[in-house]
Each structure stands twice: as structure tokens, then as C-alpha cells.
Scaffold this active site. Structure first.
Site, PDB file in Angstrom:
ATOM      1  N   GLU A 197       0.922  -1.488  -0.134  1.00  0.00           N
ATOM      2  CA  GLU A 197      -0.011   0.135   0.041  1.00  0.00           C
ATOM      3  C   GLU A 197       0.848   1.479   0.052  1.00  0.00           C
ATOM      4  O   GLU A 197       0.477   2.212  -0.586  1.00  0.00           O
ATOM      5  CB  GLU A 197      -0.959   0.130   1.327  1.00  0.00           C
ATOM      6  CG  GLU A 197      -2.036   0.730   0.952  1.00  0.00           C
ATOM      7  CD  GLU A 197      -3.285   0.733   2.099  1.00  0.00           C
ATOM      8  OE1 GLU A 197      -3.086  -0.318   2.930  1.00  0.00           O
ATOM      9  OE2 GLU A 197      -4.122   1.583   2.114  1.00  0.00           O
ATOM     10  N   ASP A 198       1.947   1.337   0.851  1.00  0.00           N
ATOM     11  CA  ASP A 198       2.767   2.552   0.940  1.00  0.00           C
ATOM     12  C   ASP A 198       4.036   2.783   0.164  1.00  0.00           C
ATOM     13  O   ASP A 198       4.721   3.553   0.215  1.00  0.00           O
ATOM     14  CB  ASP A 198       2.889   2.794   2.601  1.00  0.00           C
ATOM     15  CG  ASP A 198       1.669   2.831   3.111  1.00  0.00           C
ATOM     16  OD1 ASP A 198       0.526   3.003   2.605  1.00  0.00           O
ATOM     17  OD2 ASP A 198       1.671   2.616   4.505  1.00  0.00           O
TER      18      ASP A 198
END
Ligand code: MN
Length: 738
Positions: free
Chosen positions: A92-93
Site C-alpha cells: 500500500e505504501d
């Protein structure tokens, strides 16, 4: 530079410390191959998050490490989960993709990461989900139950470090924790995590309450410790004599549960009597633990009188989530009720860590497969809500501080709406067409009116009707911009269309009564009806507000009161159809006049001699009142074309119109004015006599029983047909018996 290096070193040391703690916690579950994979995941996570920091200023990597530690130590999961916890924010990051994870760590880990990423997407947008739907969604989003467990660990760590978040985020995250995560932890038997989530949730949603209770608990501590000592002294002595290995703990209940008691019972902190429980944990072999627990119970009740209503045997029948314990409440020293929990150390670990601990005690199978067994058990728990499901849902004490609500479609899709949104807003949210045709709604299977204000978690089904059209008053209860603008623009269009139609109708009508359709007439009419513009006039003609009767009134004024003269002169005294003197032959037939079917004095025209049953019309003469001609009278065409405004509708009706009493049962959606509309249609439009009317409504739905007097079945059928025309009416049935 020097200092920065030191800082860096400190951080590295901290990372290693957590890492070692993880390995220690999982020592009995991981082999040397597992350790290699764990190290690989650790290295990747450290690298991927290397230049990221948390809001607190700490290196971001602390977060996945702490999550992995919770997963290993507090939930008791193994290598796969630790690896997934390390990597849970990577896709996600950072620049790593799911494919990278798949390639490096295999499909299983990749699927867990995928599930975690999806879940966080859903939760970021939708805070509050109905318990059941939430459960279903978790299942669909996470094939692997580890997803849920890691998510819980993730949330727990975020709650522990919530202090560095801005206040509005604290509130949102804390509310969501109380609403979703704490009950979920409870359901999974993770009591320690559940209590911590609740206390942290309270800390940020009601900081004063939290601080107050915490402080008071601390103030009471000394007293409590003394009391517990006093209570347990004789028990200790006796247990020792009997050769038990045991531990007695006096634990204050969680801040959150104390606050719930205060709220539920409406009492102050001081008045909550069971602020702590005494727990007796015995070291007992699994084969003897039940018998031993009851032996302990017997010893306690030798000293203190038990309350028979408060005995709970979770050993013979453990809770669905695996919880085992023997609970009793006894009268302790100084007249205080004290809850005592008796359990073995195995039961205690299960109670604290959930079923992961339970499966650890199972003999025979390998460690990893035991874990799998447990994970399947959790899956079952989520899939089959048995008696505990109610409890689970009851736990959802929604306390949202959000200005949004979340509504489910019948298929379980989610829609976000502002607080205060009504069923109609929801209809427009689904589709403009659905909004425009919206008749009512079912909220959680109950019928409600359009104006019903929705609550988070409601499941809403919209009922539409092809006959429905947007109404002006809808604007009074919609809150979304979308609904407002759609209603307004369709009102405008509607108004325009009606005005145009009204203009044509007026043109036709004026032509019929030989009044020129020009500006002068229009202005005249507008003034007569006290309207500002010609548009308003056309609109009112179009909607029927200005009907023939009112146009006649205008004409009446224009022609100097001719009609009122006729009417006053020829209206019969008394009421009810009656055979006129001049028409004795017509037996059972009588003539009525006009839209209102009034009985007026008349004479039959000599030129065509109408008889009952003929199609006829009335002609208003200057000196002889109403003369009735046959429609096919040789003079008819001339009269009708030259003196259209003096023609009055007429027809034969039976003079002995028999009156039948009939009962109608009417069901539909309630709204203000519905009774008026019903009675208007029945008595004004249909000229039907209402004997009694009885309408009762609940929650926007009404049932009416109306007793009417009709001539015959045709008459009744016509009436029913007209009532059905009302949008809100769902059914009209004839009731045959009283
Ligand atoms: Mn995270």
C-alpha cells in the site's frame, strides 16, 4: 552529524530488540527455515520503509515490527503471520507490488497482504458497518482468517500510538475501534486485546470519563488490595492445605466496562459494586481441571455465601469462542458482592489469547497444522453465527462521531450519505430515476415514508411507482445536493409542461364559450384569480386548480351573473333526486344537471320530446328556465354552436338509486394530507357518501377502513379505481363482512 548517527544507532537497536522479542514469542512455532523467511521479510520491510516516518517522528518500520510482535506474542500466530505482518503496509505504501511479494514469499503471504490492503481500502471509506454485513464482508475480503487477525493487531498498535494523531483522526479511529474491532476481538475470544481496544477507544472518544475512572481506580487501589487480601486469606490457607498450586489475582475490571456499568445502571463510580473480580488460577492437569475447579468452588463457598443466580459454568459448556471458566459471585467481607473466576492456567491462557492458545495445548498434530486447525475454527465462528451472534451484534454500541452514515442496499452494497439523509436521499443516491419514482422505502424490512431519516447500518429497499413524480414538498426533507437539484429541475420542467398544457386547455375552453383568447382576457383572468403572471394562470389551469367551475364563476361575472340567476331560480328545494311533476311517465328515471349532477327544475323541449334513456342536454333559456333537448334534436347543432356557454350537461339517472353500504380496506403509505385527498376523491369527485372512516397508521404505513354508500357495483368499481389512482395507495380491497 555525530548526534544523528547516535539516533540512527538507537533506532537500529530498538528494531533489533523488537525483532528478537518476536522470535522469542514464536520460538515454539518456528523452525530454522521459518526463521530465514522471517529475516528475509524483516529485511525487505526495513528497506521498503527506510525513508518513512510515523506522525510521532519514529521510523515507520517500528509499526510493522510492533504489529508482528502482537501477532506472535498476544495472538500466538506463527511464521506466515509474522511475515505478513512485517509486509502488511509494503504494497500500500511503497513501490513493492503484490507480484513482488508473491515472487519472494509465495502465494499464501501474497494473498494475505492482498486481503489486508483491500480491507483497509474499504474501512477507510466506510466506518460503520452493520455487524452482520461487516462479518460477511470480512469473509469475502479475506479468504484467510489471518487477514483479520493481523488487521486486529494493526489496529491495536495504531490505537496504542494514537496520541500523535490529530484530534479529528483520533476520534474517527477510536470510534471505529469501539464499533468494529473491539466486538470482533471479543467474538474471536481475544479478551485481552478486546479490553485494551475498548479502554483505548474510550480514552479518545470520552477522554474526561476515561481519565476520571482511571484516577478513581488508582485512588481506590490501596483499599482494593487490602480488601482482596482480606478476602483471599482464608481461601489461600485452605487451598494450600489441600495441596493446590495456584495463583490468586484481584483484577480491576476494565475502565470501559466500569463506565458501561455506570451508564447502564445509572450509578456513580462509587456505586458500581463489582469493580474488580478475583481470579483463582490453578495449576492442574487437563484431565483433572474440571474437578479441581469445582473443588475450589466448594472451598470458596464454604467461606462466602454464593449468589445462586450468578453461577456460570463455562467449563462444562465453553463459549463458542473457546472461553472456559467457572464464575460465581459471593458475599465477601463487609457485605460486598465479589465475582470469583476459577480456571486452570490453560483456560486462562485461552481466555487471554483466544483459541490460538487453546490449540497449542492440543496433542498430536504438528504445530503449524494445529494453528491451521484453529484458523479454520475461527472461520467457522465467523461463518456460523450461533447463539453468540446476538451477543456479538448487541455489542455494537454505535457511538459515531462522524457526519456520515453508511447505508446498505438490499444486495449489501454500501452507500455513504450525510447525517440526516432520508430514504428519498438514498433513492436519489442509487439513481436519479429511482429517486424520481420513489414511493416509499423498506428500512430493515419495515415500511417507512420517504421522509424517514436513515441511521448508519440501515438496509434500505426503495419502492418505486411508474406513476410517481417528484413533488414540491420533497424539498422539505432531502438533504443531499443531488436530490435537491434533481427535484428542483424536474419541478421546473414539470411546471413548464403543465403550463403549456394549461395554456392549450384554456385556449380551447375560451373558444368553446366564445371568449377571445388574447392579452386582455388573460390579464382579466389573472386578475380574477389573483395571480401574478399568465404563466401562473396557465399552470393553475393545467393542474386543474382552475377548473370548469371556477371558469364558470369568471364567466358568470363577465356575463353579469347569468348563471347564478339560473341556478338560484331553478334549484329545487329539498334534496335527493325526485321525479319532476312534468315527467310522471319517466317512472324511475330522473334528470340531473351539470358536473355536480344537481337536480334542477326543467322542461322537456317540444321539438324533440326526449324520453328517459335518451342522450340529452340542457339549454338555459332566458324566460323558461332549462329546456332539455335530445342530443340528436334538429336544433341541437345550432344551439350548441351558437350558445355553447348556455348548454348544461344532463343525463338520466334512476330515481330510486338504491343505496348500498360497502366497506373498503385501504392500505398505503402515510403522508400528511392523505386523508384529505381520500375524502376529497370519495365525496367531492365521486359524490359518494362516507358513513364512517377509520384510519390508523404506524411508522408511515396506514390502514383505513372506510364505509361508503354506493348505488351499485359499477359505482363501487369506479370508486375503487379512483382511489387506486392515489400514488400512496398500495391496495384497496372490498371487505365482505363486518
Ligand atoms: Mn498498518
Amino acid at each position: 552529524m555525530e548526534q544523528q548517527k547516535t539516533q540512527e544507532e538507537l533506532e537500529k537497536r530498538e528494531m533489533e530488540r523488537i525483532y528478537r522479542a518476536i522470535l522469542r514469542a514464536a520460538a515454539d512455532k518456528v523452525n530454522s527455515d521459518d526463521k530465514k523467511v522471517i529475516r528475509k521479510a524483516y529485511n525487505l520491510a526495513v528497506d521498503a520503509h527506510s525513508d518513512m516516518r510515523r506522525k510521532s517522528g519514529e521510523p515507520y518500520i517500528y509499526h510493522p515490527l510492533e504489529v508482528a510482535l502482537i501477532v506472535a506474542k498476544e495472538i500466538g500466530l506463527g511464521a506466515t503471520s509474522i511475515v505478513a505482518a512485517f509486509l502488511h503496509d509494503v504494497v500500500e505504501d511503497t513501490d513493492y507490488t503484490l507480484e513482488d511479494i508473491d515472487r519472494l514469499f509465495g502465494e499464501k503471504v501474497a494473498r494475505i497482504i492482498d486481503g489486508l490492503t483491500k480491507i483497509s481500502g474499504v474501512f477507510d471509506q466506510n466506518i460503520s458497518l452493520q455487524a452482520e454485513n461487516f462479518r460477511k464482508m470480512l469473509l469475502t475480503l479475506s479468504e484467510d482468517v489471518r487477514v483479520i487477525l493481523i488487521k486486529l493487531a494493526d489496529r491495536l498498535h495504531n490505537m496504542r500510538t494514537l496520541g500523535s494523531m490529530p484530534a479529528y483522526k483520533q476520534l474517527k479511529i477510536a470510534s471505529e475501534t469501539l464499533y468494529i474491532y473491539a466486538p470482533l476481538a471479543h467474538r474471536l475470544g481475544l479478551y485481552a486485546i478486546k479490553s485494551e481496544l475498548e479502554d483505548l477507544g474510550l480514552k479518545y472518544t470520552e477522554p474526561e470519563v476515561y481519565r476520571d475512572i482511571k484516577l478513581k481506580l488508582r485512588e481506590e487501589k490501596e483499599e482494593r488490595v487490602k480488601y482482596i487480601q482480606k478476602f483471599s486469606a482464608p481461601i489461600r490457607k485452605k487451598l494450600k492445605e489441600e495441596g493446590f498450586e495456584f495463583d490468586i489475582k484481584g483484577r480491576p475490571k476494565s475502565i470501559y466496562s466500569i463506565r458501561n456499568k455506570m451508564k447502564k445502571q445509572g450509578v456513580s463510580f462509587e456505586e458500581v459494586y463489582d469493580k474488580f473480580a478475583i481470579r483463582i488460577i490453578i495449576n492442574s492437569e487437563e484431565s483433572r481441571e474440571k474437578a479441581d475447579s469445582w473443588r475450589v468452588y466448594s472451598i470458596i463457598t464454604d467461606y462466602y455465601r454464593p449468589n445462586p443466580d450468578r453461577l456460570r459454568d463455562w467449563i462444562s459448556t465453553p463459549r463458542a469462542n473457546g472461553y472456559e471458566s467457572l464464575h460465581t459471585t459471593v458475599m465477601g467481607p463487609d457485605g460486598h458482592w465479589v465475582e470469583v473466576q476459577i480456571r486452570s492456567s490453560r483456560m486462562d491462557e485461552v481466555a487471554e489469547k483466544g483459541l490460538a492458545a487453546h490449540w497449542r495445548y492440543k496433542e498430536g498434530s504438528s504445530k503449524e497444522s494445529r494453528l491451521d486447525e484453529w484458523i479454520n475454527r475461527i472461520r467457522e465462528l465467523l461463518e456460523k453465527p450461533e447463539q453468540n451472534a446476538v451477543e456479538f451484534i448487541d455489542d455494537f454500541k454505535l457511538n459515531l462521531f462522524s457526519d456520515e452514515i453508511f447505508i446498505f442496499t438490499p444486495k449489501g452494497d454500501l452507500k455513504t450519505l450525510p447525517v440526516g439523509a432520508t430514504a428519498l436521499d438514498f433513492a436519489y443516491e442509487i439513481h436519479t430515476e429511482i429517486g424520481q419514482k420513489c414511493l416509499g422505502a423498506k428500512v430493515n424490512a419495515k415500511l417507512v415514508p420517504l421522509s424517514y431519516q436513515l441511521k448508519s447500518g440501515d438496509q434500505v429497499e426503495i419502492i418505486t411507482s411508474q406513476k410517481q413524480k417528484p413533488k414540491e414538498d420533497w424539498l422539505n426533507f432531502v438533504v443531499t445536493a443531488k436530490a435537491r437539484s434533481k427535484i428542483k429541475s424536474s419541478m421546473k420542467e414539470e411546471r413548464k409542461a403543465i403550463s403549456e398544457e394549461g395554456k392549450e386547455i384554456l385556449q380551447r375552453k375560451l373558444k368553446h364559450i366564445k371568449i377571445p383568447f388574447n392579452d386582455k382576457t388573460i390579464n382579466d383572468l389573472a386578475r380574477f384569480f389573483k395571480l401574478k403572471t399568465s404563466q401562473d394562470l396557465f399552470y393553475q389551469v393545467g393542474t386543474g386548480v382552475i377548473d370548469n367551475k371556477r371558469l364558470k364563476a369568471y364567466m358568470n361575472e363577465r356575463s353579469g351573473g347569468f348563471y347564478s340567476y339560473i341556478k338560484s331560480k331553478f334549484t329545487r328545494k329539498g334534496s335527493g333526486p325526485k321525479v319532476p311533476e312534468s315527467d310522471k311517465d319517466s317512472k324511475n328515471q330522473v334528470l340531473v344537471f351539470g358536473d355536480d349532477e344537481e337536480t334542477l327544475d326543467y322542461k322537456l323541449a317540444k321539438c324533440c320530446n326526449p324520453i328517459p334513456g335518451d342522450n340529452v342536454f340542457g339549454f338555459i333559456t332566458i324566460n323558461e328556465g332549462i329546456k332539455v333537448h335530445r342530443v340528436d334534436c334538429p336544433n341541437a347543432v345550432r344551439l350548441q354552436s351558437n350558445y355553447a356557454y348556455r348548454i348544461i350537461k344532463s343525463r338520466w339517472v334512476p330515481s330510486d338509486r338504491t343505496n348500498f353500504v360497502s366497506i373498503l380496506v385501504i392500505k398505503g403509505f402515510d403522508r400528511s394530507g392523505i386523508v384529505n385527498e381520500l375524502t376529497r376523491i370519495i365525496s367531492n369527485d365521486m359524490k359518494v357518501n362516507i358513513k364512517s372512516i377509520n384510519i390508523s397508521g404506524t411508522d408511515g404505513y396506514f390502514e383505513g377502513i372506510i364505509t361508503v354508500v354506493v348505488y351499485d357495483k359499477n359505482h363501487l368499481d369506479e370508486l375503487i379505481e379512483n382511489i387506486r389512482e392515489i400514488e400512496e395507495i398500495q391496495s384497496v380491497e372490498r371487505k365482505y363482512k363486518k
